[in-house]
Design an enzyme around this catalytic site. Structure first.
Site, PDB file in Angstrom:
ATOM      1  N   ALA A 303      46.691  44.282  35.146  1.00 28.43           N
ATOM      2  CA  ALA A 303      45.769  43.205  35.525  1.00 28.43           C
ATOM      3  C   ALA A 303      44.381  43.763  35.787  1.00 28.43           C
ATOM      4  CB  ALA A 303      46.260  42.472  36.770  1.00 28.43           C
ATOM      5  N   CYS A 304      43.372  43.008  35.403  1.00 29.10           N
ATOM      6  CA  CYS A 304      41.966  43.333  35.651  1.00 29.10           C
ATOM      7  C   CYS A 304      41.682  44.769  35.191  1.00 29.10           C
ATOM      8  CB  CYS A 304      41.635  43.106  37.118  1.00 29.10           C
ATOM      9  SG  CYS A 304      39.866  42.915  37.437  1.00 29.10           S
ATOM     10  N   ALA A 305      41.131  45.617  36.052  1.00 24.90           N
ATOM     11  CA  ALA A 305      40.847  46.993  35.652  1.00 24.90           C
ATOM     12  C   ALA A 305      42.120  47.750  35.330  1.00 24.90           C
ATOM     13  CB  ALA A 305      40.078  47.712  36.759  1.00 24.90           C
ATOM     14  N   GLY A 307      44.521  46.414  33.736  1.00 28.52           N
ATOM     15  CA  GLY A 307      44.800  46.012  32.365  1.00 28.52           C
ATOM     16  C   GLY A 307      44.030  46.851  31.371  1.00 28.52           C
TER      17      GLY A 307
END
Length: 566
Positions: A303-305, A307
């Protein structure tokens, strides 16, 4: 008060707290904006206004006419409907309070008009609007004791005790919260006690990470294991807040073998840790998982960074001829950084990025606490003054909310990793190539494993249209799902959330808007849809292991481990 009204009040409070957590952008490590840059923006905006005195004078005249209208009895300047700062009855019932409120909103409107009238380029205009928001929210009459009727009444009712409590809260925040009003009552939470309580163990550790394996909650499990890669700027237990909100628990109940990375919180001595080191450390964790489960490959979630890191890891492994990533699930994650919707765009000029890089290199790291402070000021009404009034003027403790506690438990980024993220942001190498990790070129089109990509409709941290772009330049069979929520709510989206909705459309057209027009809406959490998708990619089932780890990788300590406390 009836049980139903109490429940409604609780729900209302939680909704407000969710709005507060959605307002933060601390999860975004791509730009290291400093307080000095925010101050510079204010100075520059004031200077631009001073150099255009005729427009300032004309604007002042217009404001004076508005005040005159207010004194005569106009009801034109009532503010935004639902503005909770002015929800006390005194703002309507007391004539002086009512006119003060109207004057404030008239001034706020005039400040906005002045920004529009100044001759500014696009970037300076966006910065000026930000400065205007900081100034006007800071000068709201509700922020001051003698112009806040609710706080004054509270002081009288408690015979001054609320003010003494407020003073104690202020002193404590100056000492222990980087000079900012606390957003959460940290005394109500403890990681490993009432947060991150899923049963598991550390089964592998290297200098950068601990690998956690979780105890199965089903008699049989899927043969192919699942690895969760969290962001480096926040701690992993966003996936394991409470049992009711735990993504880990959900996955375990679905029969998946769950492993998760817990990143170490770096200090100055780890300034050299960059994407190479993080990918290498994660690759070691992958090897450990395959040894423990005796599986040839695994599924990966990020997820997010996290990811971004998971995607680079998967591509590196494939390019290094170790194609062990069977599927990749990305949540609220941008891989194409060129988006006009990014709010940090006003602080992403080449000069600003170089300044951010230089500062983190000088310190050896990008400090999570400083980043949180800066981003709080980018949402001053929700993340600063709301708590200023509650903690200091009302003398109340900040709310005890698990998401806010997790958000406050930020970590640092080593200087090299921050520099690498800035390169990804500035050079945008992931969509078209040009990035090399551990000697391997990152080629996302060649990354042909199946993908499940989710985004949030109201997400301003990683805007959904920017997340959707990934479908156009990454290989493999792709499923894109759009949650109806914001950044955090899209990630923490348990099936018990009855308000949850999501959109699906198999036609991955080049236009995100066209995709949404053709999408079908479903009730419920996307977690269930994802679990069905992943179950088809997790192999057959086997009897759940009775113990964690294996002969060469025995449990070292109980979850959530040691690094999470750093």
């Amino acid at each position: 008060m009836s049980k139903q009204s109490k429940k409604s009040a609780t729900q209302e409070q939680e909704e407000l707290l969710v709005k507060a957590i959605e307002a933060t952008i601390v999860l975004n490590p791509l730009v290291g904006v400093s307080t000095e840059e925010l101050k510079a923006s204010i100075k520059k905006t004031i200077k631009q206004a001073v150099t255009q005195p005729s427009k300032v004078a004309q604007n002042s005249k217009h404001f004076a006419r508005k005040v005159a209208d207010i004194l005569k009895g106009t009801n034109k300047y009532e503010g935004r409907k639902g503005d909770r700062r002015f929800d006390d009855p005194a703002w309507e019932e007391n004539a002086l309070c009512h006119k003060l409120k109207q004057a404030y909103f008239a001034w706020d409107e005039s400040m906005g008009e002045l920004v529009n009238e100044l001759e500014l380029d696009v970037i300076d205009e966006r910065r000026a609007k930000f400065v205007k928001e900081v100034i006007t929210t800071s000068m709201a009459p509700t922020n001051f004791l003698f112009s806040n009727p609710k706080a004054l009444r509270r002081a009288v009712e408690t015979r001054g005790a609320s003010l003494l409590k407020g003073l104690r809260n202020y002193v404590d925040d100056q000492k222990n919260n980087n000079g900012m009003p606390a957003q959460v009552d940290k005394s109500q939470f403890e990681v490993g006690k009432n947060l991150a309580v899923s049963e598991g163990a550390v089964v592998f550790r290297n200098e950068l990470l601990e690998l956690l394996q979780y105890k199965p909650l089903s008699a049989k499990v899927y043969k192919r294991p699942l690895l969760v890669v969290p962001p480096q700027i926040n701690k992993f237990y966003i996936y394991d807040l409470t049992p009711e909100k735990s993504f880990f628990k959900f996955c375990l109940q679905e029969g998946f073998q769950v492993f998760a990375i817990s990143w170490r919180n770096p200090t100055r001595e780890h300034r050299h840790w960059g994407m190479d080191q993080y990918v290498e450390a994660a690759a070691e964790a992958v090897k450990a998982i395959l040894s423990i489960t005796r599986s040839e490959d695994l599924n990966v979630v990020g997820a997010c960074a996290g990811g971004i890191t998971a995607t680079i890891l998967a591509s590196y492994l494939q390019q290094a001829e170790i194609p062990v990533v069977n599927s990749l699930s990305l949540s609220v994650c941008m891989l194409d950084m060129h988006s006009d919707e990014l709010e940090l765009g006003i602080y992403s000029s080449p000069a600003t990025l170089q300044l951010a890089r230089s500062k983190s290199q000088e310190k050896g790291m990008l400090e999570g606490a400083e980043l949180a402070k800066v981003f709080s000021w980018m949402r001053p009404n929700n993340l600063v003054w709301n708590y200023h009034v509650n903690n200091y003027l009302m003398g109340e403790a900040p709310p005890a909310f698990d998401l806010l506690y997790w958000n406050s438990d930020s970590t640092n980024l080593p200087a090299q990793l921050h520099s690498d993220f800035l390169d990804i942001y500035e050079k945008n190498p992931l969509p078209s190539g040009g990035m090399s990790v551990l000697g391997s070129e990152i080629d996302l089109m060649a990354l042909d494993c199946d993908k499940y990509i989710t985004a949030g409709l109201t997400d301003h941290i990683t805007p959904w249209k920017a997340c959707y772009k990934t479908t156009q330049f990454i290989g493999g069979d792709i499923t894109f799902v759009l949650s109806s929520s914001g950044h955090i709510q899209s990630l923490v989206n348990p099936p018990t959330n009855k308000k949850a909705k999501y959109f699906c459309n198999e036609d991955l057209t080049a236009s995100a808007d066209d995709w949404l027009v053709g999408a079908e809406q479903y009730s419920g959490s996307w977690w269930n849809d994802w679990a069905a998708w992943l179950s088809e990619r997790s192999g057959g089932k086997k009897v759940a292991p009775k113990s964690l780890g294996c002969r060469g990788l025995k449990p070292q300590e109980d979850a959530p481990g040691t690094y999470v406390h750093g």
